[in-house]
Scaffold this motif. Structure first.
Motif, PDB file in Angstrom:
ATOM      1  N   GLU A 179       0.817  -1.215   0.000  1.00  0.00           N
ATOM      2  CA  GLU A 179       0.000   0.000   0.000  1.00  0.00           C
ATOM      3  C   GLU A 179       0.849   1.264   0.000  1.00  0.00           C
ATOM      4  O   GLU A 179       0.526   2.249  -0.691  1.00  0.00           O
ATOM      5  N   GLN A 180       1.944   1.260   0.739  1.00  0.00           N
ATOM      6  CA  GLN A 180       2.761   2.462   0.840  1.00  0.00           C
ATOM      7  C   GLN A 180       3.567   2.751  -0.425  1.00  0.00           C
ATOM      8  O   GLN A 180       4.138   3.836  -0.577  1.00  0.00           O
ATOM      9  N   PHE A 181       3.597   1.782  -1.351  1.00  0.00           N
ATOM     10  CA  PHE A 181       4.317   1.960  -2.616  1.00  0.00           C
ATOM     11  C   PHE A 181       3.367   2.219  -3.798  1.00  0.00           C
ATOM     12  O   PHE A 181       3.839   2.373  -4.920  1.00  0.00           O
ATOM     13  N   ARG A 182       2.058   2.225  -3.530  1.00  0.00           N
ATOM     14  CA  ARG A 182       1.089   2.409  -4.610  1.00  0.00           C
ATOM     15  C   ARG A 182       1.010   3.871  -5.034  1.00  0.00           C
ATOM     16  O   ARG A 182       1.312   4.791  -4.262  1.00  0.00           O
ATOM     17  N   LEU A 183       0.578   4.098  -6.259  1.00  0.00           N
ATOM     18  CA  LEU A 183       0.364   5.455  -6.744  1.00  0.00           C
ATOM     19  C   LEU A 183      -0.750   6.123  -5.949  1.00  0.00           C
ATOM     20  O   LEU A 183      -1.764   5.509  -5.643  1.00  0.00           O
ATOM     21  N   THR A 184      -0.539   7.387  -5.620  1.00  0.00           N
ATOM     22  CA  THR A 184      -1.601   8.157  -4.988  1.00  0.00           C
ATOM     23  C   THR A 184      -2.582   8.631  -6.066  1.00  0.00           C
ATOM     24  O   THR A 184      -2.262   8.626  -7.272  1.00  0.00           O
ATOM     25  N   GLU A 185      -3.741   9.073  -5.637  1.00  0.00           N
ATOM     26  CA  GLU A 185      -4.713   9.562  -6.617  1.00  0.00           C
ATOM     27  C   GLU A 185      -4.201  10.807  -7.317  1.00  0.00           C
ATOM     28  O   GLU A 185      -4.419  10.981  -8.532  1.00  0.00           O
ATOM     29  N   SER A 186      -3.507  11.672  -6.610  1.00  0.00           N
ATOM     30  CA  SER A 186      -2.975  12.877  -7.265  1.00  0.00           C
ATOM     31  C   SER A 186      -1.912  12.519  -8.295  1.00  0.00           C
ATOM     32  O   SER A 186      -1.829  13.153  -9.367  1.00  0.00           O
ATOM     33  N   GLU A 187      -1.114  11.491  -8.015  1.00  0.00           N
ATOM     34  CA  GLU A 187      -0.111  11.042  -8.988  1.00  0.00           C
ATOM     35  C   GLU A 187      -0.790  10.456 -10.222  1.00  0.00           C
ATOM     36  O   GLU A 187      -0.334  10.684 -11.358  1.00  0.00           O
ATOM     37  N   ARG A 188      -1.859   9.722 -10.026  1.00  0.00           N
ATOM     38  CA  ARG A 188      -2.607   9.184 -11.171  1.00  0.00           C
ATOM     39  C   ARG A 188      -3.183  10.324 -12.009  1.00  0.00           C
ATOM     40  O   ARG A 188      -3.125  10.300 -13.253  1.00  0.00           O
ATOM     41  N   GLN A 189      -3.754  11.315 -11.348  1.00  0.00           N
ATOM     42  CA  GLN A 189      -4.335  12.450 -12.060  1.00  0.00           C
ATOM     43  C   GLN A 189      -3.267  13.218 -12.837  1.00  0.00           C
ATOM     44  O   GLN A 189      -3.476  13.599 -13.993  1.00  0.00           O
ATOM     45  N   ASP A 190      -2.107  13.437 -12.202  1.00  0.00           N
ATOM     46  CA  ASP A 190      -1.031  14.171 -12.882  1.00  0.00           C
ATOM     47  C   ASP A 190      -0.563  13.428 -14.131  1.00  0.00           C
ATOM     48  O   ASP A 190      -0.331  14.048 -15.185  1.00  0.00           O
ATOM     49  N   ALA A 191      -0.413  12.109 -14.022  1.00  0.00           N
ATOM     50  CA  ALA A 191       0.050  11.328 -15.171  1.00  0.00           C
ATOM     51  C   ALA A 191      -0.952  11.375 -16.312  1.00  0.00           C
ATOM     52  O   ALA A 191      -0.568  11.562 -17.483  1.00  0.00           O
ATOM     53  N   ARG A 192      -2.228  11.225 -15.989  1.00  0.00           N
ATOM     54  CA  ARG A 192      -3.246  11.270 -17.048  1.00  0.00           C
ATOM     55  C   ARG A 192      -3.277  12.646 -17.701  1.00  0.00           C
ATOM     56  O   ARG A 192      -3.396  12.775 -18.931  1.00  0.00           O
ATOM     57  N   ARG A 193      -3.184  13.690 -16.891  1.00  0.00           N
ATOM     58  CA  ARG A 193      -3.244  15.044 -17.429  1.00  0.00           C
ATOM     59  C   ARG A 193      -2.071  15.315 -18.366  1.00  0.00           C
ATOM     60  O   ARG A 193      -2.259  15.877 -19.459  1.00  0.00           O
ATOM     61  N   ARG A 194      -0.863  14.909 -17.955  1.00  0.00           N
ATOM     62  CA  ARG A 194       0.316  15.201 -18.785  1.00  0.00           C
ATOM     63  C   ARG A 194       0.317  14.398 -20.082  1.00  0.00           C
ATOM     64  O   ARG A 194       0.987  14.779 -21.037  1.00  0.00           O
ATOM     65  N   ALA A 195      -0.412  13.285 -20.105  1.00  0.00           N
ATOM     66  CA  ALA A 195      -0.507  12.503 -21.341  1.00  0.00           C
ATOM     67  C   ALA A 195      -1.699  12.911 -22.194  1.00  0.00           C
ATOM     68  O   ALA A 195      -1.949  12.303 -23.239  1.00  0.00           O
ATOM     69  N   GLY A 196      -2.442  13.938 -21.756  1.00  0.00           N
ATOM     70  CA  GLY A 196      -3.536  14.446 -22.576  1.00  0.00           C
ATOM     71  C   GLY A 196      -4.910  14.044 -22.121  1.00  0.00           C
ATOM     72  O   GLY A 196      -5.875  14.146 -22.896  1.00  0.00           O
ATOM     73  N   TYR A 197      -5.064  13.599 -20.871  1.00  0.00           N
ATOM     74  CA  TYR A 197      -6.374  13.248 -20.323  1.00  0.00           C
ATOM     75  C   TYR A 197      -6.723  14.232 -19.209  1.00  0.00           C
ATOM     76  O   TYR A 197      -6.633  13.913 -18.027  1.00  0.00           O
ATOM     77  N   PRO A 198      -7.169  15.444 -19.558  1.00  0.00           N
ATOM     78  CA  PRO A 198      -7.450  16.443 -18.516  1.00  0.00           C
ATOM     79  C   PRO A 198      -8.643  16.091 -17.645  1.00  0.00           C
ATOM     80  O   PRO A 198      -8.727  16.514 -16.496  1.00  0.00           O
ATOM     81  N   ASP A 199      -9.595  15.313 -18.156  1.00  0.00           N
ATOM     82  CA  ASP A 199     -10.774  14.937 -17.382  1.00  0.00           C
ATOM     83  C   ASP A 199     -10.751  13.433 -17.167  1.00  0.00           C
ATOM     84  O   ASP A 199     -10.901  12.655 -18.108  1.00  0.00           O
ATOM     85  N   SER A 200     -10.544  13.018 -15.918  1.00  0.00           N
ATOM     86  CA  SER A 200     -10.462  11.583 -15.613  1.00  0.00           C
ATOM     87  C   SER A 200     -11.753  11.037 -15.036  1.00  0.00           C
ATOM     88  O   SER A 200     -11.767   9.948 -14.479  1.00  0.00           O
ATOM     89  N   SER A 201     -12.848  11.776 -15.155  1.00  0.00           N
ATOM     90  CA  SER A 201     -14.081  11.354 -14.495  1.00  0.00           C
ATOM     91  C   SER A 201     -14.593  10.042 -15.028  1.00  0.00           C
ATOM     92  O   SER A 201     -15.123   9.219 -14.275  1.00  0.00           O
ATOM     93  N   LEU A 202     -14.376   9.775 -16.312  1.00  0.00           N
ATOM     94  CA  LEU A 202     -14.892   8.542 -16.885  1.00  0.00           C
ATOM     95  C   LEU A 202     -14.139   7.333 -16.356  1.00  0.00           C
ATOM     96  O   LEU A 202     -14.732   6.311 -16.014  1.00  0.00           O
ATOM     97  N   VAL A 203     -12.818   7.427 -16.277  1.00  0.00           N
ATOM     98  CA  VAL A 203     -12.045   6.277 -15.821  1.00  0.00           C
ATOM     99  C   VAL A 203     -12.164   6.055 -14.329  1.00  0.00           C
ATOM    100  O   VAL A 203     -11.776   5.013 -13.818  1.00  0.00           O
ATOM    101  N   GLN A 204     -12.719   7.033 -13.597  1.00  0.00           N
ATOM    102  CA  GLN A 204     -12.887   6.862 -12.163  1.00  0.00           C
ATOM    103  C   GLN A 204     -14.204   6.180 -11.802  1.00  0.00           C
ATOM    104  O   GLN A 204     -14.394   5.775 -10.682  1.00  0.00           O
ATOM    105  N   GLN A 205     -15.131   6.106 -12.756  1.00  0.00           N
ATOM    106  CA  GLN A 205     -16.416   5.502 -12.445  1.00  0.00           C
ATOM    107  C   GLN A 205     -16.287   4.018 -12.186  1.00  0.00           C
ATOM    108  O   GLN A 205     -15.448   3.372 -12.753  1.00  0.00           O
TER     109      GLN A 205
END
Length: 393
Positions: free
Chosen positions: A367-393
């Protein structure tokens, strides 16, 4: 006309007597220079000092950032298709050495999807190996504040959207030319997932030097990824690479493997098993008779016990030089060399196994080595996914 190569080196097949210098010409990589070796943090690692890591791509930006206490990262992954052996683990201990001395960020992707595409194993078998391999990686002792472990299928919410973006940059012709004719469409797509692995630290943290320490057969993954990184739409630097020679199998020159009939020393082997495997199977560079060996000496360059000590299991340069000299002179016997190698490997494995036994449950430790939600959001945003609402459902 140049002579035809009598060896094959690809991410999925290693065969024949490998000419490492010839591979540099084929792959377009550069030999690691004396000046570059000197830039690694003190004390220099045996894998670097002894030219096991022997080639590179753009290693200087990483070394400069490490020396100047600037952001830098390593990506070194694991394909969980079986139990881990000693050839699998040394890149991770190398990554820990860098993390301990320069604060390197370490990203460890687990390509469980690729191994399912590639191996004749069920999803359940791959899942079981993933769990066991994860425990071995956790036993290395990485700093959880500076380490992230990603499992492709478990972290599909972030890995596959990014791989989709990168897949559009890679043609099927490039995949075929780089890897050969893929056995299935999963393997055709996998280079995009691998590119996601190698670019992921920059997608989380922003542009910075990243280094990929890998065996030379994995270099095609880096080459494809570097082509993607060159696209102007992604604000990432081309990942650098540090390419290593193969730890030999017990039976002699070649890549140690846990997936064929050649014996290998597993991380789970006890002391008695290690000594038995070395004594029984380790290829000797000595002569067949005692008197002949005393007169003619042995060849440490092909002796597997010596090579194990040289690669990773003897820290002292003076000691490995002395062993090589005495073996060539004939004063050191093959049996004595085997006992030294078995002792050092058994000691290493016992320490590793003790750390593994001290771990709690996999879920709690991981658990302590897993990606945080903010890290997931940053990665998606930098790759061109500014809205992650769909993948979070």
């Amino acid at each position: 006309m140049p002579a035809e190569d009598n060896f094959t080196v690809t991410p999925y097949a290693v065969e024949g007597d490998i000419d490492y210098d010839r591979l540099l010409d084929k792959f377009g990589a550069d030999a690691l220079t004396t000046e570059q070796k000197a830039k690694f943090p003190d004390p220099g690692h045996p894998l670097v000092r002894r030219n096991v890591f022997y080639a590179e791509r753009d290693v200087d930006p990483f070394l400069d950032a490490a020396s100047d206490d600037k952001l830098h990262s390593i990506v070194t992954g694991r394909g969980p298709s079986g139990p881990m052996h000693i050839g699998h683990i040394f890149p991770f201990y190398f990554a820990k050495y860098l993390q301990d001395r320069t604060g390197t960020l370490v990203y460890i992707p687990f390509s469980d999807d690729e191994k399912y595409f590639l191996k004749d194993k069920s999803l359940g078998e791959i899942s079981d190996y993933t769990r066991e391999n994860l425990l071995d990686l956790l036993a290395v002792g990485f700093d959880p504040e500076r380490t992230r472990i990603i499992v492709d299928t478990a972290d599909a919410d972030v890995m596959y959207p990014l791989a989709t973006a990168f897949a559009k940059e890679v043609t099927q012709a490039t995949v075929d030319a780089t890897y050969g004719d893929p056995e299935n469409i999963g393997l055709s797509f996998y280079p995009a997932v691998q590119a996601t692995h190698l670019l992921f630290p920059q997608l989380v943290e922003g542009r910075h030097p990243t280094l990929v320490p890998i065996a030379v057969d994995q270099d095609p993954h880096v080459r494809v990824c570097r082509d993607i990184a060159a696209k102007e739409r992604y604000d990432v630097a081309k990942p650098g690479a540090l390419l290593s020679k193969f730890l030999p199998s017990l039976e002699g020159p070649g890549k140690m493997s846990s997936s064929d009939d050649a014996p290998s020393i597993l991380l789970s082997d006890d002391r008695e098993t290690v000594f038995d495997k070395i004594r029984t199977h380790a290829y000797s560079g000595g002569q067949t008779g005692l008197e002949e060996h005393r007169e003619q000496g042995g060849n440490p360059e092909v002796d597997v016990s010596y090579q194990f000590l040289y690669y990773f299991f003897e820290e002292s340069d003076e000691q490995v030089e002395r062993l090589a000299r005495e073996y060539r002179e004939g004063s050191l016997l093959s049996g004595e060399l085997k006992e030294m190698a078995a002792e050092n490997i058994a000691n290493f494995l016992e320490a590793h196994q003790e750390r593994r036994r001290a771990l709690g449950s996999l879920e709690d430790e991981l658990e302590q080595f897993r990606l945080t939600e903010s890290e997931r959001q940053d990665a998606r945003r930098r790759a061109g996914y500014p809205d992650s609402s769909l993948v979070q459902q």
